[in-house]
Design a protein around this motif. Sequence first.
Motif, PDB file in Angstrom:
ATOM      1  N   LYS A  15      28.797  44.985  74.455  1.00 51.85           N
ATOM      2  CA  LYS A  15      29.049  43.735  75.303  1.00 51.85           C
ATOM      3  C   LYS A  15      28.704  42.763  73.780  1.00 51.85           C
ATOM      4  O   LYS A  15      28.348  41.061  74.115  1.00 51.85           O
ATOM      5  CB  LYS A  15      27.660  43.069  75.887  1.00 51.85           C
ATOM      6  CG  LYS A  15      28.162  44.066  77.436  1.00 51.85           C
ATOM      7  CD  LYS A  15      27.239  44.217  78.538  1.00 51.85           C
ATOM      8  CE  LYS A  15      28.122  44.841  79.848  1.00 51.85           C
ATOM      9  NZ  LYS A  15      26.910  44.213  80.976  1.00 51.85           N
TER      10      LYS A  15
ATOM     11  N   PRO B 265      30.964  40.046  75.534  1.00 50.99           N
ATOM     12  CA  PRO B 265      31.036  40.283  76.944  1.00 50.99           C
ATOM     13  C   PRO B 265      31.948  40.471  77.843  1.00 50.99           C
ATOM     14  O   PRO B 265      32.896  39.919  78.110  1.00 50.99           O
ATOM     15  CB  PRO B 265      30.337  39.247  76.765  1.00 50.99           C
ATOM     16  CG  PRO B 265      30.711  37.535  76.242  1.00 50.99           C
ATOM     17  CD  PRO B 265      31.348  38.133  75.212  1.00 50.99           C
TER      18      PRO B 265
ATOM     19  N   GLU C   5      29.465  37.741  83.129  1.00 48.92           N
ATOM     20  CA  GLU C   5      29.137  37.328  82.350  1.00 48.92           C
ATOM     21  C   GLU C   5      29.323  35.757  81.354  1.00 48.92           C
ATOM     22  O   GLU C   5      28.286  34.883  81.662  1.00 48.92           O
ATOM     23  CB  GLU C   5      28.994  38.536  80.836  1.00 48.92           C
ATOM     24  CG  GLU C   5      27.652  39.679  81.169  1.00 48.92           C
ATOM     25  CD  GLU C   5      27.264  40.496  80.297  1.00 48.92           C
ATOM     26  OE1 GLU C   5      26.134  41.423  79.347  1.00 48.92           O
ATOM     27  OE2 GLU C   5      28.407  40.599  79.310  1.00 48.92           O
TER      28      GLU C   5
ATOM     29  N   ASP D  14      28.898  34.771  74.867  1.00 48.79           N
ATOM     30  CA  ASP D  14      29.348  34.328  76.242  1.00 48.79           C
ATOM     31  C   ASP D  14      29.974  33.151  76.275  1.00 48.79           C
ATOM     32  O   ASP D  14      30.924  32.634  76.736  1.00 48.79           O
ATOM     33  CB  ASP D  14      28.808  34.655  77.379  1.00 48.79           C
ATOM     34  CG  ASP D  14      27.014  34.033  76.989  1.00 48.79           C
ATOM     35  OD1 ASP D  14      26.893  33.697  76.438  1.00 48.79           O
ATOM     36  OD2 ASP D  14      25.931  33.500  77.812  1.00 48.79           O
TER      37      ASP D  14
END
Length: 270
Positions: free
Chosen positions: A44, A48, A52, A230
């Motif tokens: 992640k 991500p 997310e 993100d």
Amino acid sequence: MTAGEAPIGGGAVRGFGVRIAPWLAPLALVILWEVLSRLQIIPKTLLPSPVEVLVAASNATRSGELPAHLGVSALRAVGGLVVGAVIGLALGLGTGLSRPLQLVIDGPLQMLRAIPALALVPLVILWFGLGETAKLFIVAITVLFPVYLNTFHGVRSVDPQLIEMAQVYDVRGFALYREVIFPGALPSILVGLRFALGLSWLVLIVAETLGASQGLGYVAMNAREFMQMDLLVLTIVLWALLGKLADSLARWLERRLLPWQPPLQRLEAR
């Protein structure tokens, strides 16, 4: 039901299948991405998960930041597109209709076309500073060439027999261009506009590195510096969706402006 007769509801099912078919591959990719993220095959910290990214989009939308940045980028893309497309259209019509003008202008334009937008950035900063003019110039100079080339090609591809027939019926001068040449070149012009619409968003990230404090390019650069993966992925997804939206807009314009064109010759078939 006789042989060759379509089953009841078959057309509706086929139409629904045609509409959802372009979205199947992206949907499968997103599902695979989410599964690989949950299995921690994709770290992640590097990428991500889709969930997310959706949470980041929701937070940025509720705070009002995302709509504001998106609006600023849209205005820059549309402004640069209008300026570049109008100039490209005028140059394409001029060189397509006039051989002497083509000999004078086409060579320099082909040389300018080969220069990447990134190479122009230092000069653009010197000429226009870091304001909005510099960003509009970068977008306009990029979208100018696909419109110019396709307009030129469209004008030169108009059937000479159509022009000859129109002249037989005494259609000459501006009426000849309006009634025969421009409609004949319009399919090619729309292909150029389709490329220009996509390029206007692609080059915007370059334009928004020029001292911008708003826009999707600014959000992406800011997210990269602070390792907000993100938000960074969200901007990339938004660019992809905006590119798809621009493509759909080009197809809608074609259906409106070229109702006489056979479906297989439209942008959908390309």
